[in-house]
Design a protein around this motif. Structure first.
Motif, PDB file in Angstrom:
ATOM      1  N   SER A 178     -41.231  -5.194 -12.343  1.00 48.75           N
ATOM      2  CA  SER A 178     -42.366  -4.873 -13.208  1.00 48.75           C
ATOM      3  C   SER A 178     -43.675  -4.713 -12.449  1.00 48.75           C
ATOM      4  O   SER A 178     -44.550  -3.979 -12.890  1.00 48.75           O
ATOM      5  CB  SER A 178     -42.505  -5.869 -14.357  1.00 48.75           C
ATOM      6  OG  SER A 178     -41.913  -7.074 -14.058  1.00 48.75           O
ATOM      7  N   HIS A 179     -43.803  -5.370 -11.277  1.00 49.27           N
ATOM      8  CA  HIS A 179     -45.053  -5.176 -10.519  1.00 49.27           C
ATOM      9  C   HIS A 179     -45.233  -3.720 -10.112  1.00 49.27           C
ATOM     10  O   HIS A 179     -46.335  -3.190 -10.090  1.00 49.27           O
ATOM     11  CB  HIS A 179     -45.064  -6.040  -9.252  1.00 49.27           C
ATOM     12  CG  HIS A 179     -45.303  -7.483  -9.543  1.00 49.27           C
ATOM     13  ND1 HIS A 179     -44.492  -8.485  -9.082  1.00 49.27           N
ATOM     14  CD2 HIS A 179     -46.271  -8.076 -10.267  1.00 49.27           C
ATOM     15  CE1 HIS A 179     -44.939  -9.643  -9.518  1.00 49.27           C
ATOM     16  NE2 HIS A 179     -46.016  -9.429 -10.241  1.00 49.27           N
ATOM     17  N   VAL A 180     -44.103  -3.081  -9.790  1.00 48.11           N
ATOM     18  CA  VAL A 180     -44.160  -1.687  -9.350  1.00 48.11           C
ATOM     19  C   VAL A 180     -44.382  -0.757 -10.544  1.00 48.11           C
ATOM     20  O   VAL A 180     -45.153   0.191 -10.479  1.00 48.11           O
ATOM     21  CB  VAL A 180     -42.856  -1.298  -8.602  1.00 48.11           C
ATOM     22  CG1 VAL A 180     -42.807   0.188  -8.311  1.00 48.11           C
ATOM     23  CG2 VAL A 180     -42.731  -2.106  -7.313  1.00 48.11           C
ATOM     24  N   PRO A 186     -45.938 -12.636   4.060  1.00 47.60           N
ATOM     25  CA  PRO A 186     -47.008 -11.826   4.664  1.00 47.60           C
ATOM     26  C   PRO A 186     -48.315 -11.864   3.864  1.00 47.60           C
ATOM     27  O   PRO A 186     -49.364 -11.542   4.405  1.00 47.60           O
ATOM     28  CB  PRO A 186     -46.418 -10.417   4.682  1.00 47.60           C
ATOM     29  CG  PRO A 186     -45.342 -10.441   3.670  1.00 47.60           C
ATOM     30  CD  PRO A 186     -44.823 -11.830   3.584  1.00 47.60           C
ATOM     31  N   ASN A 187     -48.225 -12.259   2.599  1.00 48.68           N
ATOM     32  CA  ASN A 187     -49.455 -12.373   1.818  1.00 48.68           C
ATOM     33  C   ASN A 187     -50.223 -13.648   2.149  1.00 48.68           C
ATOM     34  O   ASN A 187     -51.371 -13.818   1.753  1.00 48.68           O
ATOM     35  CB  ASN A 187     -49.149 -12.317   0.316  1.00 48.68           C
ATOM     36  CG  ASN A 187     -48.752 -10.912  -0.097  1.00 48.68           C
ATOM     37  OD1 ASN A 187     -49.247  -9.926   0.461  1.00 48.68           O
ATOM     38  ND2 ASN A 187     -47.831 -10.810  -1.052  1.00 48.68           N
ATOM     39  N   GLN A 188     -49.572 -14.545   2.863  1.00 42.48           N
ATOM     40  CA  GLN A 188     -50.255 -15.775   3.260  1.00 42.48           C
ATOM     41  C   GLN A 188     -50.515 -15.848   4.759  1.00 42.48           C
ATOM     42  O   GLN A 188     -51.434 -16.520   5.211  1.00 42.48           O
ATOM     43  CB  GLN A 188     -49.400 -16.988   2.869  1.00 42.48           C
ATOM     44  CG  GLN A 188     -49.388 -17.253   1.377  1.00 42.48           C
ATOM     45  CD  GLN A 188     -48.741 -18.583   1.082  1.00 42.48           C
ATOM     46  OE1 GLN A 188     -49.052 -19.585   1.716  1.00 42.48           O
ATOM     47  NE2 GLN A 188     -47.822 -18.587   0.141  1.00 42.48           N
ATOM     48  N   LEU A 245     -36.691  -2.118  -4.949  1.00 42.22           N
ATOM     49  CA  LEU A 245     -38.022  -1.562  -4.706  1.00 42.22           C
ATOM     50  C   LEU A 245     -39.037  -2.561  -5.230  1.00 42.22           C
ATOM     51  O   LEU A 245     -39.141  -2.798  -6.429  1.00 42.22           O
ATOM     52  CB  LEU A 245     -38.158  -0.201  -5.382  1.00 42.22           C
ATOM     53  CG  LEU A 245     -37.179   0.858  -4.856  1.00 42.22           C
ATOM     54  CD1 LEU A 245     -37.366   2.171  -5.587  1.00 42.22           C
ATOM     55  CD2 LEU A 245     -37.340   1.050  -3.345  1.00 42.22           C
ATOM     56  N   SER A 246     -39.782  -3.141  -4.301  1.00 39.02           N
ATOM     57  CA  SER A 246     -40.573  -4.322  -4.609  1.00 39.02           C
ATOM     58  C   SER A 246     -42.059  -4.088  -4.375  1.00 39.02           C
ATOM     59  O   SER A 246     -42.469  -3.037  -3.879  1.00 39.02           O
ATOM     60  CB  SER A 246     -40.070  -5.453  -3.697  1.00 39.02           C
ATOM     61  OG  SER A 246     -40.872  -6.590  -3.816  1.00 39.02           O
ATOM     62  N   ASP A 247     -42.852  -5.120  -4.683  1.00 34.53           N
ATOM     63  CA  ASP A 247     -44.270  -5.045  -4.321  1.00 34.53           C
ATOM     64  C   ASP A 247     -44.467  -5.420  -2.856  1.00 34.53           C
ATOM     65  O   ASP A 247     -45.556  -5.329  -2.319  1.00 34.53           O
ATOM     66  CB  ASP A 247     -45.125  -5.922  -5.250  1.00 34.53           C
ATOM     67  CG  ASP A 247     -44.851  -7.407  -5.089  1.00 34.53           C
ATOM     68  OD1 ASP A 247     -43.867  -7.776  -4.415  1.00 34.53           O
ATOM     69  OD2 ASP A 247     -45.622  -8.203  -5.639  1.00 34.53           O
ATOM     70  N   THR A 258     -35.175 -15.099  -5.164  1.00 33.91           N
ATOM     71  CA  THR A 258     -34.121 -14.436  -5.951  1.00 33.91           C
ATOM     72  C   THR A 258     -33.599 -13.194  -5.218  1.00 33.91           C
ATOM     73  O   THR A 258     -32.443 -12.812  -5.372  1.00 33.91           O
ATOM     74  CB  THR A 258     -34.608 -14.047  -7.360  1.00 33.91           C
ATOM     75  OG1 THR A 258     -35.819 -13.310  -7.232  1.00 33.91           O
ATOM     76  CG2 THR A 258     -34.828 -15.270  -8.227  1.00 33.91           C
ATOM     77  N   LYS A 259     -34.458 -12.594  -4.406  1.00 31.66           N
ATOM     78  CA  LYS A 259     -34.006 -11.431  -3.622  1.00 31.66           C
ATOM     79  C   LYS A 259     -33.035 -11.883  -2.532  1.00 31.66           C
ATOM     80  O   LYS A 259     -32.025 -11.235  -2.268  1.00 31.66           O
ATOM     81  CB  LYS A 259     -35.198 -10.680  -3.038  1.00 31.66           C
ATOM     82  CG  LYS A 259     -35.992  -9.961  -4.125  1.00 31.66           C
ATOM     83  CD  LYS A 259     -37.310  -9.415  -3.642  1.00 31.66           C
ATOM     84  CE  LYS A 259     -38.084  -8.790  -4.788  1.00 31.66           C
ATOM     85  NZ  LYS A 259     -38.374  -9.722  -5.915  1.00 31.66           N
ATOM     86  N   LEU A 260     -33.354 -13.011  -1.905  1.00 32.83           N
ATOM     87  CA  LEU A 260     -32.465 -13.536  -0.862  1.00 32.83           C
ATOM     88  C   LEU A 260     -31.132 -13.980  -1.467  1.00 32.83           C
ATOM     89  O   LEU A 260     -30.065 -13.760  -0.885  1.00 32.83           O
ATOM     90  CB  LEU A 260     -33.126 -14.710  -0.127  1.00 32.83           C
ATOM     91  CG  LEU A 260     -34.375 -14.354   0.692  1.00 32.83           C
ATOM     92  CD1 LEU A 260     -34.957 -15.604   1.342  1.00 32.83           C
ATOM     93  CD2 LEU A 260     -34.059 -13.305   1.754  1.00 32.83           C
TER      94      LEU A 260
HETATM   95  P1  ADP Z   1     -41.048  -7.895  -7.330  1.00 26.53           P
HETATM   96  O1  ADP Z   1     -42.196  -7.672  -8.220  1.00 26.53           O
HETATM   97  O2  ADP Z   1     -40.650  -6.694  -6.557  1.00 26.53           O
HETATM   98  O3  ADP Z   1     -39.875  -8.558  -7.989  1.00 26.53           O
HETATM   99  P2  ADP Z   1     -42.088 -10.379  -6.245  1.00 26.53           P
HETATM  100  O4  ADP Z   1     -43.580 -10.332  -6.319  1.00 26.53           O
HETATM  101  O5  ADP Z   1     -41.366 -11.144  -7.253  1.00 26.53           O
HETATM  102  O6  ADP Z   1     -41.533  -8.880  -6.145  1.00 26.53           O
HETATM  103  O7  ADP Z   1     -41.634 -10.916  -4.791  1.00 26.53           O
HETATM  104  C1  ADP Z   1     -42.201 -10.412  -3.619  1.00 26.53           C
HETATM  105  C2  ADP Z   1     -43.253 -11.383  -3.078  1.00 26.53           C
HETATM  106  O8  ADP Z   1     -42.604 -12.446  -2.385  1.00 26.53           O
HETATM  107  C3  ADP Z   1     -44.189 -10.785  -2.053  1.00 26.53           C
HETATM  108  O9  ADP Z   1     -45.298 -10.158  -2.622  1.00 26.53           O
HETATM  109  C4  ADP Z   1     -44.579 -11.983  -1.188  1.00 26.53           C
HETATM  110  O10 ADP Z   1     -45.843 -12.512  -1.511  1.00 26.53           O
HETATM  111  C5  ADP Z   1     -43.552 -13.042  -1.513  1.00 26.53           C
HETATM  112  N1  ADP Z   1     -42.887 -13.545  -0.309  1.00 26.53           N
HETATM  113  C6  ADP Z   1     -42.717 -14.873  -0.027  1.00 26.53           C
HETATM  114  N2  ADP Z   1     -42.090 -15.039   1.140  1.00 26.53           N
HETATM  115  C7  ADP Z   1     -41.819 -13.808   1.632  1.00 26.53           C
HETATM  116  C8  ADP Z   1     -41.167 -13.317   2.820  1.00 26.53           C
HETATM  117  N3  ADP Z   1     -40.648 -14.153   3.716  1.00 26.53           N
HETATM  118  N4  ADP Z   1     -41.045 -11.983   2.976  1.00 26.53           N
HETATM  119  C9  ADP Z   1     -41.543 -11.123   2.057  1.00 26.53           C
HETATM  120  N5  ADP Z   1     -42.167 -11.525   0.916  1.00 26.53           N
HETATM  121  C10 ADP Z   1     -42.329 -12.846   0.702  1.00 26.53           C
END
Ligand code: ADP
Length: 257
Positions: free
Chosen positions: A12-14, A175-177, A164-166, A212-214
């Motif tokens: 949904s972020h995308v 990377p956001n931190q 396809l993610s944010d 959840t992606k992992l």
């Molecule tokens: P989507 O909206 O695509 O489901 P999310 O926002 O739920 O994506 O998840 C992606 C986020 O996970 C990134 O914006 C990032 O801040 C966070 N994140 C935490 N750890 C990691 C990491 N090791 N690699 C990439 N993203 C990470």
């Protein structure tokens, strides 16, 4: 040339911007799918966005699960109408398939759903899958379709799930931190710590939806399938990977042995 079945999951972020459907990004996604279909791919799309679409018609307070269920019910047909219009621009038909997680617990139900998906794909129609949010609240509670799409990829026999993610890849830390976070281009194994990061609040992996992606990548790799994580805002990496076979950006999760 034998076609390759893939599942594309867009979050949904995308798909949303300022609480409404991001039409330009949806169009870019549909254009990508049309291009993939012109190459060797059979594409199943897993799409969120029903709640946001519903909210543009009826601005209910989104903080309660009950309201989000109602908004999903209002928004799902609008979401599909928008997809239909965009796919029509490229001469394609799309279709709606609503699943709940428990479908994947019953062998007969999986088989039944797979027949429908196979038939749609055989007829060159793009199945657009979403969780049936009005009756199953998992996505509305956890806010993701990552695990649903991993099940879709496995049980409907896709070679690969493309998320396809944010975020444009998986990094060694968020990377956001951390500005010095490094992209992992290929991942062949995921540690138990990374999979359970949700339970350890101070862990850098626990933010956002990366866990959840992992978990999805781990599930797929254990079943001999692959996952590719790339940006949904900028589609050049996914295009290069799938169309040109060039791994420029994004992360490929693939077991080596
Ligand atoms: P989507 O909206 O695509 O489901 P999310 O926002 O739920 O994506 O998840 C992606 C986020 O996970 C990134 O914006 C990032 O801040 C966070 N994140 C935490 N750890 C990691 C990491 N090791 N690699 C990439 N993203 C990470």
């Amino acid at each position: 040339m034998k076609s390759q079945r893939i599942v594309i999951k867009v979050g949904s972020h995308v798909l949303t911007q300022d609480g409404a459907i991001a039409k330009a990004r949806m169009l870019a996604l549909v254009e990508l799918i049309a291009e993939l279909k012109a190459h060797k791919y059979e594409v199943i799309l897993v799409s969120s966005g029903a709640v946001a679409a519903g909210h543009t018609l009826l601005p209910l307070d989104r903080s309660s699960v009950a309201n989000r269920q109602a908004l999903a019910a209002i928004g799902q047909p609008l979401l599909l109408k928008m997809y239909q219009e965009k796919f029509a621009k490229f001469g394609h038909l799309c279709s709606q398939v609503l699943l709940s997680a428990d479908v994947f617990e019953v062998v007969e139900q999986i088989a039944h759903a797979k027949v429908a998906i196979d038939t749609l794909l055989k007829n060159n129609i793009v199945p657009i899958i979403n969780e049936n949010d009005t009756v199953s609240v998992e996505e509305l509670v956890f806010g993701d379709n990552d695990r649903l799409s991993a099940h879709v990829a496995h049980y409907f026999d896709a070679k690969m799930l493309v998320i396809l993610s944010d975020i444009d890849a998986f990094y060694d830390k968020d990377p956001n931190q951390y500005s010095d976070a490094k992209r992992r281009a290929v991942v062949s194994e995921i540690s138990q710590d990374e999979l359970e990061a949700e339970h350890t609040p101070n862990n850098a992996f626990a933010t956002g939806g990366i866990v959840t992606k992992l978990q999805s990548a781990d599930f797929l790799m254990k079943h001999g399938r692959e996952m590719f994580l790339a940006s949904g805002f900028e589609l050049s990496d996914v295009k290069a990977f799938l169309v040109e076979g060039k791994h420029v950006g994004g992360t490929l999760f693939k077991q080596t042995k």
